[in-house]
Design an enzyme around this catalytic site. Structure first.
Site, PDB file in Angstrom:
ATOM      1  N   ASP A  38     -24.338 -10.285  -9.528  1.00  0.00           N
ATOM      2  CA  ASP A  38     -23.777  -9.469 -10.599  1.00  0.00           C
ATOM      3  C   ASP A  38     -23.719 -10.285 -11.886  1.00  0.00           C
ATOM      4  O   ASP A  38     -22.720 -10.921 -12.206  1.00  0.00           O
ATOM      5  CB  ASP A  38     -22.396  -8.894 -10.232  1.00  0.00           C
ATOM      6  N   HIS A  73     -13.902  -3.165  -1.900  1.00  0.00           N
ATOM      7  CA  HIS A  73     -15.164  -3.347  -1.167  1.00  0.00           C
ATOM      8  C   HIS A  73     -15.013  -3.583   0.330  1.00  0.00           C
ATOM      9  O   HIS A  73     -15.782  -4.315   0.931  1.00  0.00           O
ATOM     10  CB  HIS A  73     -15.985  -4.489  -1.791  1.00  0.00           C
ATOM     11  N   HIS A 119     -18.638 -10.231  -5.730  1.00  0.00           N
ATOM     12  CA  HIS A 119     -18.440  -8.798  -5.497  1.00  0.00           C
ATOM     13  C   HIS A 119     -16.994  -8.348  -5.677  1.00  0.00           C
ATOM     14  O   HIS A 119     -16.728  -7.407  -6.414  1.00  0.00           O
ATOM     15  CB  HIS A 119     -18.958  -8.420  -4.097  1.00  0.00           C
TER      16      HIS A 119
HETATM   17 FE   LIG Z   1     -20.807  -6.509  -6.945  1.00  0.00          FE
END
Ligand SMILES: [Fe+2]
Ligand SMILES: *[C@@H]1O[C@H](CO)[C@@H](O)[C@H](O)[C@H]1NC(C)=O
Length: 434
Positions: free
Chosen positions: A178, A305, A334
């Site tokens: 990311d 997540h 994440h």
């Molecule tokens: Fe991510």
């Protein structure tokens, strides 16, 4: 880098991003400093921009930069400023994404280079005002220091993270996925490239992909990772991988494996087969330390997540291989927070398993993931939802120090730290010495 389509894409991307928004809330603390991304074109279209370097096989470095107008893929370099004894030629590429056409992406591998040495470099743009850049190669031996931070984005928080990292005197940056949070708005890849250039042009930046790099648009753009693969070419060919989404590299006695959470990791997949053969090649006398980076964490006590297949299924597929290989450390991103676990295998504390660390706290616009499961699982040692970065200082073949640095504090302040002993120096959990 044409901008008229920017707003059209903005709307398009907003619709899809909204539809794909994950159903948990992030907190958005006020930014520490104001920051606006810049996608304005440069006055001189041959101006090099978005310069970044990465390790590319033994004693070599890949240099990448973009220009709006054609310039040759030639790097001139040497060990004193303004004097370039060496020159290397590489390749040019570009990509299209809906109505966006990228600038000219230059990709040149230079070397062999000496360890722990500052190199000065410049590009053959044809203009006398082309700036000079410099990087320092990593040391041949320990000690070596890695800076680690995932889910960077390009906000005031990101800027604060980068400022801290630039003060840390690191050798190599590890980014567990990311990067730009462009989310289909391609000019945001350019602004991200400009934002990180001051750091990424001076030290190797080694990255792997996250979900924000996929950038598919149903029925419009089928190919995943178009921008990521074009702009962030990592040394996968050099490590026997067939995909830029997973690869490995060795630096100063450390073998680093970059996994691809969003590449196929099922039975018989190329990634699994490549991982098996890569781990077999590791010689702990040459590289006593074995570190793995992945985007979606396999261990996570945050509400964010939970239950995603990249976490649950990938762990099931790969954890045994990592355990058998005596991986020392696994970093993930994440989840936008910091969490350190014990040494873990199969959901339980195990002294022969890797230590797991989530470091997805680089500072992207989605904010922080601050809801944790209670009570804290026994395998979780330290968790906090603050922006920051980590530093892995490998002292020698036996000992390393991990520390976490919050943006809210001075760089020198460690909010969490721990000493690790390598499996290579451990007699109870024997690591492979060829
Ligand atoms: Fe991510
Ligand atoms: C490695 O570093 C640790 C921590 O500084 C030190 O105690 C140890 O003696 C060193 N070992 C070797 C083999 O140099």
């Amino acid at each position: 880098m044409r901008l008229p389509e920017f707003w059209l894409l903005m709307i398009l991307a907003g619709v899809f991003a909204g539809a794909m928004e994950i159903a948990h809330a992030y907190d958005r603390p006020p930014p520490r400093q104001d920051f606006a991304v810049s996608v304005a074109a440069y006055a001189d279209p041959t101006t090099p921009q978005q310069v970044h370097v990465s390790l590319a096989g033994e004693n070599k470095m890949r240099i990448s930069w973009i220009t709006d107008k054609h310039t040759p893929p030639i790097v001139n370099y040497g060990t004193s400023s303004g004097k370039y004894e060496h020159s290397a030629t590489g390749v040019i590429s570009s990509y299209e994404y809906v109505t966006y056409i990228s600038g000219e992406i230059h990709d040149v591998v230079i070397g062999p280079l000496n360890p722990n040495t500052v190199y000065y470099y410049s590009f053959a743009t044809g203009s006398s005002s082309t700036p000079e850049y410099s990087f320092k190669t990593p040391p041949a031996q320990f000690p070596i220091k890695f800076a680690v931070s995932g889910d960077l984005g390009q906000t005031g928080w990101t800027k604060s993270t980068l400022e801290h990292i630039s003060q840390s005197n690191y050798d190599v940056f590890l980014l567990p996925g990311d990067l730009a949070y462009a989310d289909r708005i391609q000019p945001l890849w350019d602004s991200f490239g400009r934002l990180v250039e001051p750091l990424a042009s001076q030290r190797p930046w080694m990255v792997t992909q996250g979900n924000h790099e996929v950038e598919k648009i149903p029925a419009i753009h089928h190919t995943p990772f178009t921008a990521y693969n074009a702009r962030w070419h990592m040394p996968f060919e050099e490590s026997g991988s067939t995909s830029n989404l997973y690869y490995s590299f060795e630096v100063s006695g450390v073998h680093v494996v970059m996994l691809g959470s969003y590449a196929d990791f099922g039975y018989g997949s190329d990634q699994i087969r490549w991982l098996e053969s890569d781990l077999k090649k590791v010689d702990r006398r040459k590289t006593p330390w074995l570190v793995v980076i992945v985007h979606a964490p396999w261990y996570n006590s945050n509400y964010a997540h939970q239950g995603e297949k990249e976490s649950v299924d990938m762990r099931v597929m790969m954890e045994g291989l990592l355990y058998k290989a005596r991986v020392d450390l696994v970093f993930a991103g994440h989840v936008h927070a910091y969490e350190r676990f014990n040494r873990v295998y199969n959901q339980e504390t195990d002294n022969c398993g890797p230590m797991y660390i989530t470091i997805g706290d680089g500072g992207n616009r989605e904010g922080l993931a601050s809801k944790y499961k209670e009570p804290q699982p026994t395998i979780s040692v330290f968790r906090e939802a603050s922006f920051g970065h980590g530093e892995l200082e490998i002292v020698n073949g036996s000992y390393a120090k991990w520390s976490w640095h919050r943006n809210d504090d001075d760089e020198s302040f460690e909010s969490d730290s721990v000493w690790l002993k390598s499996f290579a120096s451990d007699t109870t959990c024997k690591a492979n010495k060829k």
